[in-house]
Design a protein around this motif. Structure first.
Motif, PDB file in Angstrom:
ATOM      1  N   UNK A 177      -2.952 -13.018   3.429  1.00 29.96           N
ATOM      2  CA  UNK A 177      -1.882 -12.282   3.145  1.00 29.96           C
ATOM      3  C   UNK A 177      -2.447 -11.128   2.096  1.00 29.96           C
ATOM      4  N   UNK A 178      -3.331 -11.314   1.406  1.00 28.91           N
ATOM      5  CA  UNK A 178      -4.339 -10.179   0.912  1.00 28.91           C
ATOM      6  C   UNK A 178      -4.683  -9.452   2.161  1.00 28.91           C
ATOM      7  N   UNK A 202      -2.793  -4.684  -5.276  1.00 32.15           N
ATOM      8  CA  UNK A 202      -2.829  -5.009  -4.392  1.00 32.15           C
ATOM      9  C   UNK A 202      -2.497  -6.910  -3.534  1.00 32.15           C
ATOM     10  N   UNK A 246       0.919  -8.429  -2.387  1.00 32.33           N
ATOM     11  CA  UNK A 246       0.876  -9.178  -1.097  1.00 32.33           C
ATOM     12  C   UNK A 246       1.554 -10.052  -1.517  1.00 32.33           C
ATOM     13  N   UNK A 247       1.474 -10.753  -2.811  1.00 32.72           N
ATOM     14  CA  UNK A 247       1.972 -12.495  -3.651  1.00 32.72           C
ATOM     15  C   UNK A 247       3.370 -11.801  -3.620  1.00 32.72           C
ATOM     16  N   UNK A 288      -1.760  -7.072   4.431  1.00 34.27           N
ATOM     17  CA  UNK A 288      -1.701  -6.115   3.528  1.00 34.27           C
ATOM     18  C   UNK A 288      -2.684  -5.648   3.345  1.00 34.27           C
ATOM     19  N   UNK A 289      -4.226  -6.168   2.491  1.00 35.25           N
ATOM     20  CA  UNK A 289      -5.419  -4.978   2.799  1.00 35.25           C
ATOM     21  C   UNK A 289      -5.209  -3.882   4.321  1.00 35.25           C
ATOM     22  N   UNK A 293      -3.705 -17.363  -0.412  1.00 34.05           N
ATOM     23  CA  UNK A 293      -3.533 -16.253  -0.920  1.00 34.05           C
ATOM     24  C   UNK A 293      -4.517 -14.767  -0.025  1.00 34.05           C
ATOM     25  N   UNK A 315      -2.821  -3.391   6.488  1.00 40.50           N
ATOM     26  CA  UNK A 315      -1.857  -2.248   6.224  1.00 40.50           C
ATOM     27  C   UNK A 315      -2.533  -1.178   5.312  1.00 40.50           C
ATOM     28  N   UNK A 316      -2.735  -1.230   3.991  1.00 40.83           N
ATOM     29  CA  UNK A 316      -3.292   0.108   3.231  1.00 40.83           C
ATOM     30  C   UNK A 316      -3.749   1.260   3.940  1.00 40.83           C
ATOM     31  N   UNK A 317      -4.472   0.492   5.293  1.00 42.77           N
ATOM     32  CA  UNK A 317      -5.488   2.088   5.999  1.00 42.77           C
ATOM     33  C   UNK A 317      -4.663   2.193   7.341  1.00 42.77           C
ATOM     34  N   UNK A 318      -4.051   1.591   7.507  1.00 46.42           N
ATOM     35  CA  UNK A 318      -3.328   2.037   8.726  1.00 46.42           C
ATOM     36  C   UNK A 318      -2.267   3.449   8.917  1.00 46.42           C
ATOM     37  N   UNK A 319      -2.478   4.546   9.820  1.00 40.52           N
ATOM     38  CA  UNK A 319      -1.780   5.483   9.759  1.00 40.52           C
ATOM     39  C   UNK A 319      -0.489   4.560   9.065  1.00 40.52           C
ATOM     40  N   UNK A 320       0.492   5.549   8.131  1.00 39.95           N
ATOM     41  CA  UNK A 320       1.375   5.622   7.831  1.00 39.95           C
ATOM     42  C   UNK A 320       2.499   5.607   8.450  1.00 39.95           C
ATOM     43  N   UNK A 321       3.781   5.141   8.936  1.00 42.58           N
ATOM     44  CA  UNK A 321       4.832   5.081  10.224  1.00 42.58           C
ATOM     45  C   UNK A 321       5.952   6.789   9.336  1.00 42.58           C
ATOM     46  N   UNK A 322       5.889   6.375   7.928  1.00 43.46           N
ATOM     47  CA  UNK A 322       7.187   7.831   7.695  1.00 43.46           C
ATOM     48  C   UNK A 322       6.683   9.136   8.624  1.00 43.46           C
ATOM     49  N   UNK A 382       1.377   2.675  -0.008  1.00 43.10           N
ATOM     50  CA  UNK A 382       0.634   2.558   1.012  1.00 43.10           C
ATOM     51  C   UNK A 382       0.711   1.333   2.047  1.00 43.10           C
TER      52      UNK A 382
END
Lengths: 358, 153
Positions: free
Chosen positions: B21-22, A316, A320-321, B25-26, B18, B28-35, A57
């Protein structure tokens, strides 16, 4: 709140009604041992599945989808594959230590796992120095990792194990300091007692600023303690193939793999217990209706929800890192986390002495 | 003093980066997946228009293509994938001689999808379609005749 000791006491009475007490205790110990092993295995499977899905995800993928609905059977297939693989012993390896190492790792992991209070009355190892015992038990794992690296007769394994040893021994300090901060607040080391004291508010809220700093330090140090990214350089696959478990195959590798994931859960479980109130439901002083409604959710659900939330947080971080170098890891520990942890401990002492906490 | 400030500034800067960056990715976690789950989603699969699957020769409503059998695509092809057969006919009304396409042979098996033929074509008579399920059991079936009817230009 449902008390599980009613059930356990009932079982105990049933057993001593037809057998001597010593035998009954022995039977109970065996049964509990089997239960812990089963839960250990089940948790490892859940964690591996969760790791794959959460990692996917974060990378905008779906993860395993083919085997079973939403890929749920995938991990079972992998476990089965691991079980039937051949265990290869290497020439010139120290056979005894080589075969012993994974069991030391798994032993340390299971010992600290059995300390976690899952529900009221559902603590396996619970005595007055519980959290101290847990820290001691979890550090035995380092011995297993060093043995694995040393006995495999492989320079990459040895480098990985040495890195791992340096890293884990360093970060043990930060974990100790951040747990000590909370122990100062609770004045008890017993895990069930620590949970009981959080009935009117979790320590993360009761200890406010120092508790929060301790929580963050604990998460960072805990992540380093289980050798997971961004601190996964003991098994940095681009430099050291797989680090200390390079030469292991089959279920011996499986034990390392499982221990890594369950250690992650244990770290999350301790964090949930001492910072987020363990199995204690969310209670807000003054809102009696809300508190009562929260009490209807069983304690183990609270515990696992909190623990898995922290696992998710740690994943997470991992995805990420980027990975740190060995000198960066030691700098982070000795120049940042330890001084901050010490100052934080002092701050907590001041707050407790002057009763500035909630 | 300067050193102390650097220490604290460095710490705060580190935490800030940091968190950046989080945040990424945070989200990205909830976006629609591209697979794309390919064999299952065959019906709804959408490919980019620029995807080069197979060379085709589009036809208009009357079934006529735009090919003038000039042979530029055949010359542009680095792999000798295209072979054009043409004939010269005399227009009965005007009496002018004219080259028409008889057979446009395209070998998918040796095509490397470089699109030089499409770029070379002066009349946009050929283009790449997005159809990509080209696997067959016999190599000869990959050799295709693209023009359905004779060119009427």
């Amino acid at each position: 709140m449902f008390d599980f000791s009613i059930i356990t006491n009932w079982i105990h009475e049933q057993l001593i009604s037809f057998m001597p007490t010593g035998l009954a205790v022995f039977v109970e110990c065996v049964a509990i041992g089997i239960c812990i092993m089963l839960m250990y295995a089940v948790l490892a499977i859940i964690m591996i599945f969760m790791e794959r899905k959460v990692c996917a995800a974060f990378q905008c993928r779906l993860g395993p989808m083919r085997v079973g609905p939403y890929g749920t059977i995938q991990v079972f297939a992998d476990v089965f594959k691991m079980l039937i693989k051949e265990i290869i012993t290497i020439n010139h390896a120290d056979k005894f230590l080589y075969n012993l190492a994974p069991y030391i790792v798994i032993l340390a992991s299971i010992m600290s796992f059995s300390c976690l209070p899952i529900n009221k009355g559902l603590e396996v190892l619970d005595f007055n120095v519980g959290i101290f015992f847990m820290l001691a038990a979890s550090s035995i794992g380092i011995v297993g990792i060093l043995l694995a690296g040393w006995s495999s007769n492989n320079k990459y394994s040895l480098i990985g194990a040495m890195r791992s040893g340096a890293q884990m021994i360093s970060y043990e300090l930060s974990i100790g300091l951040s747990i000590l901060t909370i122990v100062v607040l609770t004045d008890t080391l017993q895990l069930s007692e620590i949970v009981e004291r959080q009935a009117d508010g979790w320590f993360l809220f009761k200890g406010h600023i120092p508790a929060f700093i301790a929580f963050v330090i604990y998460l960072i140090a805990g992540n380093a303690e289980v050798n997971r990214g961004p601190f996964d350089l003991p098994e940095a696959e681009s430099e050291l193939t797989a680090g200390y478990h390079t030469e292991y195959s089959g279920m011996h590798f499986g034990l390392f793999y499982v221990a890594e994931f369950v250690n992650l859960f244990i770290i999350a479980g301790i964090a949930a217990t001492i910072f987020l109130g363990g199995w204690m439901p969310l209670h807000i002083p003054g809102l009696d209706g809300f508190n009562q409604a929260m009490d209807y959710i069983p304690g183990f659900v609270w515990f696992f929800a909190k623990a898995f939330f922290i696992v998710w947080l740690l994943m997470w971080f991992k995805w990420t890192f980027p990975r740190l170098r060995i000198d960066q890891i030691l700098t982070l520990e000795w120049k940042y986390l330890v001084p901050i942890g010490l100052v934080n401990l002092l701050l907590m002492v001041i707050i407790v002495v002057f009763k500035l906490h909630f | 003093m300067e050193k102390k400030r650097n220490y604290i500034n460095g710490l705060l800067h580190g935490i800030g980066t940091l968190l950046t960056g989080m945040k990424v990715t945070g989200r990205e976690f909830f976006t629609k997946k591209v697979t794309e789950q390919y064999p299952e989603n065959r019906k709804t699969l959408v490919l980019s228009d620029r995807f080069r699957g197979m060379l085709t020769m589009p036809v208009d409503k009357e079934g006529r293509n735009k090919c003038i059998a000039c042979g530029l695509c055949q010359m542009a092809c680095p792999n000798d994938t295209i072979h054009i057969e043409s004939e010269t006919i005399t227009d009965e009304t005007s009496g002018k001689k004219k080259k028409v396409l008889v057979k446009y042979q395209y070998d998918l098996g040796s095509c490397m999808f470089c699109q030089l033929c499409v770029n070379a074509c002066p009349h946009d008579a050929i283009r790449f379609s997005t159809e990509f399920e080209n696997a067959v059991f016999d190599r000869n079936t990959l050799v295709k005749i693209l023009n359905k009817t004779q060119s009427n230009h």
